[in-house]
Design an enzyme around this catalytic site. Sequence first.
Site, mmCIF file in Angstrom:
data_model
loop_
_atom_site.group_PDB
_atom_site.id
_atom_site.type_symbol
_atom_site.label_atom_id
_atom_site.label_comp_id
_atom_site.label_asym_id
_atom_site.label_seq_id
_atom_site.Cartn_x
_atom_site.Cartn_y
_atom_site.Cartn_z
ATOM 1 N N PRO A 31 0.855 -1.194 0.000
ATOM 2 C CA PRO A 31 0.000 0.000 0.000
ATOM 3 C C PRO A 31 0.887 1.239 0.000
ATOM 4 O O PRO A 31 1.816 1.339 0.800
ATOM 5 C CB PRO A 31 -0.778 -0.130 1.316
ATOM 6 C CG PRO A 31 0.092 -0.975 2.192
ATOM 7 C CD PRO A 31 0.832 -1.909 1.280
ATOM 8 N N MET A 32 0.616 2.174 -0.915
ATOM 9 C CA MET A 32 1.446 3.373 -1.032
ATOM 10 C C MET A 32 0.544 4.586 -1.217
ATOM 11 O O MET A 32 -0.270 4.615 -2.147
ATOM 12 C CB MET A 32 2.422 3.236 -2.205
ATOM 13 C CG MET A 32 3.431 2.113 -2.017
ATOM 14 S SD MET A 32 4.459 1.823 -3.474
ATOM 15 C CE MET A 32 3.312 0.925 -4.547
ATOM 16 N N GLN A 92 -6.440 -0.954 2.571
ATOM 17 C CA GLN A 92 -5.769 -0.582 3.821
ATOM 18 C C GLN A 92 -6.323 0.720 4.393
ATOM 19 O O GLN A 92 -6.529 1.695 3.661
ATOM 20 C CB GLN A 92 -4.266 -0.418 3.623
ATOM 21 C CG GLN A 92 -3.539 -0.229 4.961
ATOM 22 C CD GLN A 92 -2.092 0.173 4.827
ATOM 23 O OE1 GLN A 92 -1.798 1.271 4.371
ATOM 24 N NE2 GLN A 92 -1.188 -0.703 5.240
ATOM 25 N N CYS A 121 3.080 3.458 9.082
ATOM 26 C CA CYS A 121 3.430 4.748 8.484
ATOM 27 C C CYS A 121 4.256 5.578 9.465
ATOM 28 O O CYS A 121 3.809 5.859 10.583
ATOM 29 C CB CYS A 121 2.177 5.514 8.090
ATOM 30 S SG CYS A 121 2.543 7.112 7.307
ATOM 31 N N ASN A 221 8.754 -7.146 4.247
ATOM 32 C CA ASN A 221 8.799 -5.862 3.547
ATOM 33 C C ASN A 221 10.123 -5.165 3.849
ATOM 34 O O ASN A 221 10.487 -5.002 5.008
ATOM 35 C CB ASN A 221 7.616 -5.008 4.009
ATOM 36 C CG ASN A 221 7.498 -3.668 3.295
ATOM 37 O OD1 ASN A 221 6.930 -2.731 3.826
ATOM 38 N ND2 ASN A 221 8.029 -3.560 2.089
ATOM 39 N N ASN A 223 14.030 -3.732 1.554
ATOM 40 C CA ASN A 223 15.291 -4.090 0.878
ATOM 41 C C ASN A 223 15.106 -4.754 -0.485
ATOM 42 O O ASN A 223 16.034 -5.398 -0.973
ATOM 43 C CB ASN A 223 16.166 -5.014 1.734
ATOM 44 C CG ASN A 223 16.608 -4.393 3.036
ATOM 45 O OD1 ASN A 223 16.384 -3.207 3.268
ATOM 46 N ND2 ASN A 223 17.227 -5.182 3.897
ATOM 47 N N GLU A 246 8.821 0.894 -2.969
ATOM 48 C CA GLU A 246 9.589 1.720 -3.899
ATOM 49 C C GLU A 246 10.203 0.898 -5.027
ATOM 50 O O GLU A 246 10.366 1.394 -6.140
ATOM 51 C CB GLU A 246 10.675 2.488 -3.145
ATOM 52 C CG GLU A 246 10.133 3.642 -2.319
ATOM 53 C CD GLU A 246 11.226 4.588 -1.858
ATOM 54 O OE1 GLU A 246 12.412 4.193 -1.890
ATOM 55 O OE2 GLU A 246 10.891 5.716 -1.465
#
Length: 406
Positions: A31-32, A92, A121, A221, A223, A246
């Site tokens: 989720p972004m 989310q 977050c 989540n 790396n 990312e």
Amino acid sequence: MDGPSSSKPRKLTGHELYRDVFKSPKFVVAPMVDQSELPWRILSRRYGAQLVYTPMINAKMFDSSHPTYKQLSFNTVFEEEGGPQDRPLIVQFCANDPETLLRAAKVVEPHCDAIDINFGCPQDIARRGHYGCYLQDDWDLVFRLIRILHENLTIPVTAKFRVFPSEEKTVEYAKMMERAGAQILTCHGRTREQKGHNTGLADWAKIRAVREAVSVPVFANGNILFHSDIQRCLDETGADAVMTAEGDLYNPTVLSSSSTPLPAEFSESDRQNLSLPGEDSFYLPHPFLARQYLEIVKSLKTPTAPSAIKGHLFKLMRPALSIEKDLRDRLGMARGKSAGLIEEYEGIVEEMDKRMKDAMKKVEGQSLEELVKVDPATGLNVLPHWLAQPYFRPPPIVQRVQKDDE
């Protein structure tokens, strides 16, 4: 005569959700905020994503009478979000009030496969709003937020969180979430202090400790820059799946594999020149991906926030925008609404495409491996600037104070 049954249908467990609904995914897009919106989810699935999340939705704002925020966050009018091409899907929310969270979740419950709560977050807006990882100090509230959804929704609740500096505390936090009813846990291996220029590396050892301590599926989540990082992460953490944020934003083919079909514009003979030795994925020119994204935006009835579109174009074409500064300026100054703005973006992408093709002609005959350079600060591969590729921040500068013995 028997009366109507008051028993609720049995809710799926985490492993049933993971196996039967999600089909045992290994590649998950995170989720972004303002970035994992519907068009991007469609593009990510095209290149290997097996499960995707919506952007984080503020439950308080979603529950309010503000129709604009609600429709931009999750649009149910056109039945595209949560529709057949948008499944499996997890929605989310961030929240700090259980009742508000439940009301918001009930609205989207028919349109998704699970509801996730954001406990990860680290941004200042989360600190001011008292949500995300800033709930780490209030375990009772975290428990109640998860529990109310677990007890009142027909679909499972999941949770995404950041680690503590202490492995022991991280494990206890995860176990508490499992007791509350979270059916899948996503563990981001960074602390809440690791953000911006101090992002640093995620701690996979803490993720492994969580995986070994709980019985529900765990997503790892952090790396994931290159496709080769995925299997390494799975091996080192023991996680059921890997989530990338990312890594996907800057290069949506990061989750692609040898079984992922190349776009029709490329032939299978091109695959070798679009791949690196030892990697199962492929890389594509960023103008091509930008054009595909814009085509998806135009094909949907569901509106896409202009800020999301611009953000994606900046990230996709980042390798070349530092060189093609006039296009960077044009992209930054682009304003307007709807079709006119999309046309302006398309013009910028087309011009970028011409320039990148000219750059490619100058090295025609050389393999991708020959064109790769190594970043001296990180030791990571830097691909030719016409390809979508990961962005990695320089490592934090550690100031060393030399003791003067004199």
